[in-house]
Design an enzyme around this catalytic site. Structure first.
Site, short mmCIF file in Angstrom:
data_model
loop_
_atom_site.label_atom_id
_atom_site.label_comp_id
_atom_site.label_asym_id
_atom_site.label_seq_id
_atom_site.Cartn_x
_atom_site.Cartn_y
_atom_site.Cartn_z
N LYS A 187 0.83 -1.21 0.00
CA LYS A 187 0.00 0.00 0.00
C LYS A 187 0.87 1.26 0.00
O LYS A 187 0.50 2.27 -0.62
CB LYS A 187 -0.91 0.00 1.23
CG LYS A 187 -1.80 1.25 1.37
CD LYS A 187 -2.70 1.47 0.17
CE LYS A 187 -3.87 2.40 0.47
NZ LYS A 187 -3.55 3.68 1.05
N GLU A 194 0.64 6.76 -6.69
CA GLU A 194 -0.46 7.73 -6.74
C GLU A 194 0.07 9.16 -6.79
O GLU A 194 -0.45 10.01 -7.53
CB GLU A 194 -1.35 7.52 -5.51
CG GLU A 194 -2.57 8.39 -5.40
CD GLU A 194 -3.30 8.10 -4.10
OE1 GLU A 194 -3.19 8.92 -3.17
OE2 GLU A 194 -3.96 7.05 -4.01
#
Length: 333
Positions: A187, A194
């Site tokens: 993550k 991102e």
């Protein structure tokens, strides 16, 4: 299944709601009684001891709090309240090395520790949550009904050719990544990527918006409707993505983004991703530049930086914080 949730903010509350929709029994605690009361159908607890008492063994408690001291304290407290066979899940954005330490700390007490990198933001209630999971595999398998309920499912996404013999849960939107820390590690890199994606969109739209500048030759100026560009790119373009969907929403709501200062925060994962790249001697120039762009954004802002803030609000409900503007140093002082 029965589960307790600590932290009923934007994501914690929606995790509780989605689990209850799926038939699970959910008890919850938040430091704000009003946040607990806002989740209809939840068995509210006044504190952590009451939450643990409300659950039948083997207990599972999912912590959904900001990474850092508040999560650390909650895990330490729960570690003293829970028993052998119980499980603590950290679903926030914790640094993966902290997961390794916590799992080692809880193991002598017979308490399992599972780390879940959770993506989905404020849209997770309806869309579901993409999850990257680390911890003891047997424990993760036992909790599969919880993860299956929270996951988005395959939806209309076509199956990748050649995946027939691979773990089918991945196609449902959740993945077992490995032992303690592996879920949050994946993550962490997800969030680093991102940063780069968001920065590329922001820079591209800023370039298009600036094409009508009087500094350019008149025949080279274009008054481009960037909201319409975002919309057309959603349909068949190679750069289409959910982030672009959210960008289209933001630009349709406010073409000028005047309500945003463009001061873009970072929550830590970009820094950790870059540190991991340094540890591994892996070049990560895009993610590094994207993080530095966020640093720069906090002193004077462009349209592109305002668009980054707008995207963060769309996907995660993140609001801009008030950051004092830097002032030039007085050479006489």
């Amino acid at each position: 299944m029965q589960i307790g949730i600590v932290g009923l903010g934007r994501m914690g509350a929606n995790i509780a709601r989605r689990l209850m929709r799926g038939g699970h029994q959910v008890a919850g605690f938040d430091a704000s009684p009003a946040m607990t009361a806002a989740v209809e159908g939840l068995t509210g607890a006044a504190d952590l001891p009451a939450l643990v008492k409300a659950l039948a063994p083997p207990r599972t408690v999912w912590i959904m709090l900001p990474a850092g001291k508040i999560t650390e304290e909650a895990i330490e407290t729960l570690g003293g309240l829970m028993e052998k066979g119980d499980t603590i899940i950290d679903g926030g954005n914790t640094f993966f090395k902290d997961d390794i330490r916590r799992a080692r700390m809880l193991a002598p007490r017979g308490i399992a520790y599972v780390d879940v990198g959770t993506s989905g933001g404020v849209w997770g209630l309806e869309r579901g949550f993409c999850m990257m999971i680390g911890g003891d595999r047997a424990t993760v398998d036992r909790l599969d009904p919880v993860f299956a309920t929270l996951a988005p499912g395959a939806g209309g996404i076509a199956r990748t050719p050649g995946r027939e013999r691979r773990d089918p849960r991945v196609e449902q939107g959740y993945m077992y990544c490995g032992p303690a820390g592996a879920g949050h590690f994946v993550k962490m890199v997800h969030n680093g990527i991102e940063y780069g994606l968001m920065q590329a969109y922001a820079e591209g739209f800023d370039i298009m918006r600036g094409r009508n500048s009087p500094r350019l030759a008149e025949e080279e100026r274009y008054d481009i409707d960037v909201a319409d560009v975002a919309e057309v790119w959603r349909r068949g373009s190679v750069v289409a993505s959910w982030l672009l969907d959210l960008t289209a929403i933001a630009l349709t709501e406010s073409g000028s983004l005047e309500e945003f200062s463009g001061k873009v925060e970072d929550s830590g994962e970009g820094r950790w991703t870059i540190q991991a790249a340094i540890d591994e001697a892996v070049a990560a120039p895009v993610i590094t530049a994207a993080l530095y762009a966020r640093f720069r954004s906090r002193s004077g802002n462009t349209f592109g930086e305002k668009l980054l803030s707008a995207m963060r609000k769309q996907f995660g409900g993140h609001l801009e914080s008030t950051v004092p503007e830097r002032k030039a140093r007085d050479p006489d002082k």
